[in-house]
Design a protein around this motif. Structure first.
Motif, short mmCIF file in Angstrom:
data_model
loop_
_atom_site.label_atom_id
_atom_site.label_comp_id
_atom_site.label_asym_id
_atom_site.label_seq_id
_atom_site.Cartn_x
_atom_site.Cartn_y
_atom_site.Cartn_z
N GLU A 152 3.47 1.31 -9.35
CA GLU A 152 2.66 0.16 -9.74
C GLU A 152 3.22 -1.10 -9.08
O GLU A 152 4.40 -1.40 -9.19
N ASN B 267 0.82 -1.22 0.00
CA ASN B 267 0.00 0.00 0.00
C ASN B 267 0.85 1.26 0.00
O ASN B 267 0.47 2.27 -0.59
N ASN C 54 1.66 1.79 -3.58
CA ASN C 54 0.47 2.25 -4.30
C ASN C 54 0.14 3.70 -4.00
O ASN C 54 -0.17 4.48 -4.90
#
Length: 172
Positions: free
Chosen positions: A49, A41, A44
């Motif tokens: 990516e 996370n 992200n």
């Protein structure tokens, strides 16, 4: 960034075989997955990516011929040489209803008790060998930077020092 989310391969770690699999302790799968998800996370949230190794392997199995060759190479890399054993394992892998399940199972390892009728290369070997796996689990796969890396538009596949980790390069 290329990642592998810890899976059932961690559940196949056993105290008596930790050295063989290059582990010092047995991580708790649920916590390892929570920590991994938090790590992914962070990427992200910062616009990176995240690509998962198991998904890329599945995407590469574009037809039955490639899938068959992949299975053959996996079995060979696992050190399985006897024709009867090779046939049983190939049939086992081809029986999975999805390529994703098959790839995850390859990473997880295969216990002797999972394949009906499996007895190893010879009955005497099977009876004298209490090692529970036909093919070892691959718990080190979530160290994806070790066996392969991207360089520009290419990939560098590294030869791993130990037998335990050599099979990882196949997934790259």
């Amino acid at each position: 960034v290329l990642l592998h989310r810890p899976g059932k391969e961690l559940e196949n770690l056993m105290p008596e075989y930790l050295d063989r699999l290059l582990f010092d302790d047995i991580p708790y799968l649920e916590i390892a997955q929570q920590e991994h998800d938090a790590f992914a996370n962070i990427f992200n949230e910062n616009g990176v990516e995240v690509v998962y190794l198991e998904n890329l392997v599945v995407e590469s199995l574009i037809n039955n011929e490639i899938k068959s060759k992949f299975i053959d190479e996996y079995i060979e890399e696992a050190g399985i040489k006897e024709n009867r054993e090779t046939g049983i394992l190939k049939e086992y892998f081809m029986s999975f209803s999805s390529d994703w399940e098959m790839v995850c199972k390859m990473m997880e390892g295969i216990r002797k008790t999972e394949i009906k009728g499996y007895r190893g290369p010879g009955l005497a070997d099977f009876l004298s060998n209490q090692y529970p796996f036909i093919i070892d689990p691959m718990p080190n796969l979530y160290f994806t930077r070790d066996p392969f890396a991207t360089i520009g538009n290419g990939v560098s596949i590294h030869r791993m020092l130990t037998t335990t980790r050599n099979r990882e390069t196949l997934f790259g």
